[in-house]
Enzyme design. Sequence first.
Site, PDB file in Angstrom:
ATOM      1  N   ARG A   3      32.047  21.302  17.518  1.00 51.96           N
ATOM      2  CA  ARG A   3      31.253  22.383  16.909  1.00 51.96           C
ATOM      3  C   ARG A   3      30.805  22.019  15.493  1.00 51.96           C
ATOM      4  O   ARG A   3      29.728  22.442  15.052  1.00 51.96           O
ATOM      5  CB  ARG A   3      32.065  23.684  16.890  1.00 51.96           C
ATOM      6  CG  ARG A   3      32.130  24.368  18.248  1.00 51.96           C
ATOM      7  CD  ARG A   3      32.844  25.707  18.194  1.00 51.96           C
ATOM      8  NE  ARG A   3      32.619  26.471  19.407  1.00 51.96           N
ATOM      9  CZ  ARG A   3      33.127  27.655  19.653  1.00 51.96           C
ATOM     10  NH1 ARG A   3      33.902  28.242  18.747  1.00 51.96           N
ATOM     11  NH2 ARG A   3      32.882  28.296  20.780  1.00 51.96           N
ATOM     12  N   LYS A  63      36.415  36.229  40.001  1.00 49.54           N
ATOM     13  CA  LYS A  63      36.235  37.659  40.253  1.00 49.54           C
ATOM     14  C   LYS A  63      34.785  38.138  40.251  1.00 49.54           C
ATOM     15  O   LYS A  63      34.028  37.858  39.323  1.00 49.54           O
ATOM     16  CB  LYS A  63      37.018  38.466  39.206  1.00 49.54           C
ATOM     17  CG  LYS A  63      38.528  38.272  39.289  1.00 49.54           C
ATOM     18  CD  LYS A  63      39.221  39.157  38.265  1.00 49.54           C
ATOM     19  CE  LYS A  63      40.742  39.061  38.413  1.00 49.54           C
ATOM     20  NZ  LYS A  63      41.430  39.960  37.460  1.00 49.54           N
ATOM     21  N   GLY A 119      33.026  28.858  29.585  1.00 40.34           N
ATOM     22  CA  GLY A 119      34.186  27.986  29.386  1.00 40.34           C
ATOM     23  C   GLY A 119      34.546  27.092  30.559  1.00 40.34           C
ATOM     24  O   GLY A 119      34.555  25.859  30.452  1.00 40.34           O
ATOM     25  N   GLY A 127      30.938  33.743  25.503  1.00 33.63           N
ATOM     26  CA  GLY A 127      30.577  35.155  25.613  1.00 33.63           C
ATOM     27  C   GLY A 127      29.108  35.430  25.348  1.00 33.63           C
ATOM     28  O   GLY A 127      28.484  36.242  26.042  1.00 33.63           O
TER      29      GLY A 127
END
Length: 397
Positions: free
Chosen positions: A36, A197, A354, A377
Amino acid sequence: MAFKTLDDLEFAGKTALVRVDINVPVENGRVTDATRIERIVPTIRHITEAGGKVVLLAHFGRPKGAHVAEMSLSVVCPALEAALGQPVAFAEDCIGGPAKKVVAAMQAGEVALMENTRFHEGEEKNDKLLAASMAALGDIYVNDAFSAAHRAHASTEAIAHLRPACAGRLMEAELKALEAALEAPARPVAAVVGGAKVSSKLELLSNLIRKVDHLIIGGGMANTFLVAKGLEIGTSLAERDMADTAREIMDQAQAAGCTLHLPVDIVVAREFAANAAHEVLPVDQCPADAMILDAGPDSVTAIAGVFAQCRTLVWNGPLGAFEIAPFDTATNAAAKEAARLTHEGMLTSVAGGGDTVAALNKSGAAAEFSYISTAGGAFLEWMEGKTLPGVAALEKE
């Protein structure tokens, strides 16, 4: 969307407040992965080479508005200096006397890092007074932290309205890649959505079926759809209570003209372990005492066929239990096929999230993808069709 970039502003003799994401892993006081940090270097270099000063604003961890010594950004200074090849001054606060003193001592071409913005309670509350105190340190605001753009915080949203604002190189690259993937893509468009999920990706699926031509579902999510189709899946991971929702999604996809693809064959095993005894079976023949851990070779062939007829691919989530061999086979094979088509100029491929980054790195295919987002996110919320506050704040008036 229309936003200014570094090329639209003059930095000579100016102080640029650059919001970055350097929330990097640290062990024993040392940065263990500087990826990063390395990705913000082009933005910093552009400004310093243009004769500007760079004041870095960033968060680190979740101190929740308190001064937590272990979450001081001072720990990343050595890695920043190594990446930039020059000294980086450090201020013990991101506002007030300590910050002003460091910034006042800076010369053109120099870089300073301010202390963790989240040491202030107002940061996560998008407090305008805190934003004004940060804005007082500079002349221009540059946001190079797409990964923090889904948060309306003082250093990502409120401050952008107080100074001339633009996107840094990393933010610009991310936004252009995302625009090419879903906002104005070359068609046909395929999306791969995997993971455990359905419940965690309902908004994502609902948005994608309106925007893509082909939706490929893998991983534990696929098992829930198989249940919805009335198939037996043995002891496989699935959300059986989401079967009605899965059927609704299938109906919505059909109505929207989006072709939904599920596995046609499966790899099953009796235990979840590396190199466990396994077999390949048709999708409707899962034994009662076995679990589905990957898509089979015929499914991979079908997926490759979809990729071949598409011009754009968006990927989020693995097709199977990619963490352990041989149940990483479908993910690896499909990823390599996407990488090959991208390399040959046949496909624009954008991936993020991720597990996705880890899976594509493991497959060895990541380097050939058009763009891989590390923004977690923010990438997911963008794929869900949500407005990202930190991006919206950069839009041209």
